[in-house]
Design an enzyme around this catalytic site. Structure first.
Site, PDB file in Angstrom:
ATOM      1  N   GLU A 298       0.825  -1.216   0.000  1.00 54.98           N
ATOM      2  CA  GLU A 298       0.000   0.000   0.000  1.00 54.98           C
ATOM      3  C   GLU A 298       0.858   1.266   0.000  1.00 54.98           C
ATOM      4  OE1 GLU A 298      -2.969  -0.305   3.073  1.00 54.98           O
ATOM      5  OE2 GLU A 298      -3.873  -2.103   2.188  1.00 54.98           O
TER       6      GLU A 298
ATOM      7  N   GLU B  95      -5.145  -9.424   0.204  1.00 56.99           N
ATOM      8  CA  GLU B  95      -5.639  -9.401   1.579  1.00 56.99           C
ATOM      9  C   GLU B  95      -7.156  -9.273   1.570  1.00 56.99           C
ATOM     10  OE1 GLU B  95      -3.952  -6.424   4.142  1.00 56.99           O
ATOM     11  OE2 GLU B  95      -1.911  -6.768   3.424  1.00 56.99           O
TER      12      GLU B  95
END
Length: 526
Positions: A138, A285
């Protein structure tokens, strides 16, 4: 007379040509389809492994645990050498990661990137089945200052893979937060954050060129929490919906029965807006916390069990998405263990399927597809007292179980088979299991205000037989054999065997017809 003989002969030749063309058309269309099926990886469910865990398992013990649980795909948040050594020759496929704090050095130096590949990939592959490298995590949303060096780091690492001749076996990408997409619903209106479009365009062009996936971290839990009252809980948990509760994209009229599919399609529409249509989404995820603070009332064991169980079913069923029913994204569940060392909120430490001591937080239920993440083909589980709980709290839970909870506590009375050892933990474990078994082993029935846990290990000892063991012993051999015959401790991905068989039949039928008409022609000619 000559003309009347030539007319049927012409028709015989005509039918012969037509049927043979049909036959060979079937064969030619069948061969590339098989090739596509062989080349296309089947979707799978993997797990993320975080390490902020007290008394974390040693690499060898962790690998043994993964094998016991039949986990075949994992994602690490680093490239720990001891772990990579322990994974050698196990057939467990692993995504390794470049930590965020290493992006700067790798993105600034081709030499550093080559050294990283040599040290963390080439030194272990192919004995250790490294399938991909996740560059950072991220980055665009959590470390935007590193964004300018993200693509240089990815390109340098890829060049090092090419030099090592590993670029076709190992993919490179970077996991992204769902927040890189703006206006995600309806999916057809989704688009990438324009402030990131330059980097994302380069990333997608790279993924397209190298046939790498776009890695996305997608959490319906957060979508639900941020849109309570708008997004129903059932949609977030993959629960069956009536048509009136399905989400409908007004532009495409596609019906969405769950939030995750909508999130995945929003990624595909966003990519399409950048003229990229050949990159698949890999969900690196996704999960649901089993415990939270007062501000997170939906972080419960029941919801976590429901979400992850239904997620696994969704992937196994190869359901695809409304936009791309032919593509089912693989998913890595976040995460394997509760990371008890994580900072607040409470939910941060409670995303795991297992406690740090390897006992399950809850047991996933994947009906019709065998057992996932369970080491017992009978799916037998027990509820016992947790270690380290103070006696006063445990005694209060025991009193409730034997009183209002109506557990059968007769066996822990003086002189009975489970009275010894005479301590509150042993007695509480028996009472908890009695209550849990009477409740049908529902995950929410093994909590007792946080002092109980589910285990697959039989706590019976000596002449003391726990209620769960009595339940197990009453199961017939026929049921057990049927469970084992169904492959209960494996995940089965429905393949194309039936369709392949059908095609074989059609091809053989066409060949038979060709031979039949050929024989008729021979008769006519004679």
């Amino acid at each position: 007379m000559a003309n009347t003989k030539k007319l049927p002969l012409f028709f015989f030749f005509f039918f012969f040509v037509v049927f043979c063309c049909c036959c060979f058309t079937s064969i030619s269309s069948f061969v590339p389809e098989i090739k596509v099926q062989q080349d296309k990886d089947e979707p799978y469910v993997g797990v993320n492994i975080g390490t902020d865990v007290s008394n974390f398992l040693s690499p060898s013990d962790l690998v043994a645990f993964l094998q016991l649980q039949k986990i075949t795909h994992i994602r690490l948040f680093d490239a720990d050498p001891d772990m990579l050594k322990a994974l050698a020759k196990t057939k467990i496929r692993v995504i390794i990661s470049v930590p965020n704090n290493q992006i700067l050095a790798i993105g600034s130096s081709n030499t550093t990137a080559a050294a990283w590949i040599g040290r963390n990939v080439a030194a272990y592959y192919p004995e250790t089945l490294i399938t991909a490298i996740a560059v950072g995590d991220e980055i665009l949303t959590t470390v935007p200052s590193s964004a300018p060096l993200l693509m240089p780091a990815i390109e340098s690492l890829y060049s090092a893979l090419v030099a090592a001749n590993l670029h076709t076996q190992i993919k490179i990408s970077t996991p992204n937060s769902a927040s890189i997409i703006l206006d995600p619903f309806p999916p057809s209106q989704a688009f990438f954050n324009q402030s990131m479009s330059s980097v994302l365009s380069q990333l997608l062009q790279f993924c397209s060129r190298t046939q790498s996936p776009l890695m996305m971290n997608l959490y319906p839990y957060y979508v639900f929490m941020q849109n309570k009252g708008v997004v129903p809980l059932d949609n977030s948990l993959f629960k069956p919906l009536t048509p009136s509760k399905e989400m409908v994209d007004p532009n495409t009229l596609l019906h969405y029965t769950n939030v995750l599919d909508a999130m995945i399609d929003s990624v595909y529409f966003s990519m399409k807006n950048l003229n990229v249509t050949d990159v698949v989404v890999l969900v690196t995820e996704s999960g649901w916390p089993s415990k939270g603070d007062s501000k997170e009332p939906y972080a419960t064991i029941d919801n976590a069990d429901t979400y992850n169980s239904n997620l696994i079913k969704h992937i196994i069923d190869r359901s695809g998405t409304p936009l791309h029913p032919e593509i089912t994204s693989s998913v890595y569940i976040y995460e394997l263990f509760n990371e008890d060392l994580r900072s607040p909120p409470v939910s941060e430490a409670n995303w795991g399927l297992f406690h740090g001591n390897s006992t399950p937080v809850y047991l996933l239920h994947v009906s019709g597809s065998g057992t996932f993440l369970a080491n017992d083909t009978t799916n037998q589980t027990y509820c016992i007292a947790m270690d380290g709980v103070d006696k006063r709290t445990l005694q209060a839970a025991l009193d409730w179980a034997c009183g209002p909870g109506r557990a059968n506590c007769s066996e822990i009375q003086p002189g009975e088979s489970c009275y010894q050892p005479n301590d509150v933990k042993n007695h509480a474990s028996y009472a908890f299991d009695s209550y849990y078994q009477k409740a049908g082993t529902s995950p929410g029935s093994c909590d007792f205000k946080g002092v109980a846990m589910i285990t697959t290990s039989d706590p019976s000892h000596g002449s003391c037989i726990f209620p769960g063991s009595k339940t197990l012993s009453n199961k017939t051999t026929q049921v057990v054999n049927a469970t084992q015959a169904s492959g209960a401790n494996t995940i089965r991905f429905p393949g194309a065997q039936t369709s392949i068989l059908d095609k074989n039949v059609h091809v053989l039928f066409g060949i038979a017809l060709c031979l039949f008409y050929y024989s008729l022609i021979q008769v006519q000619l004679s």
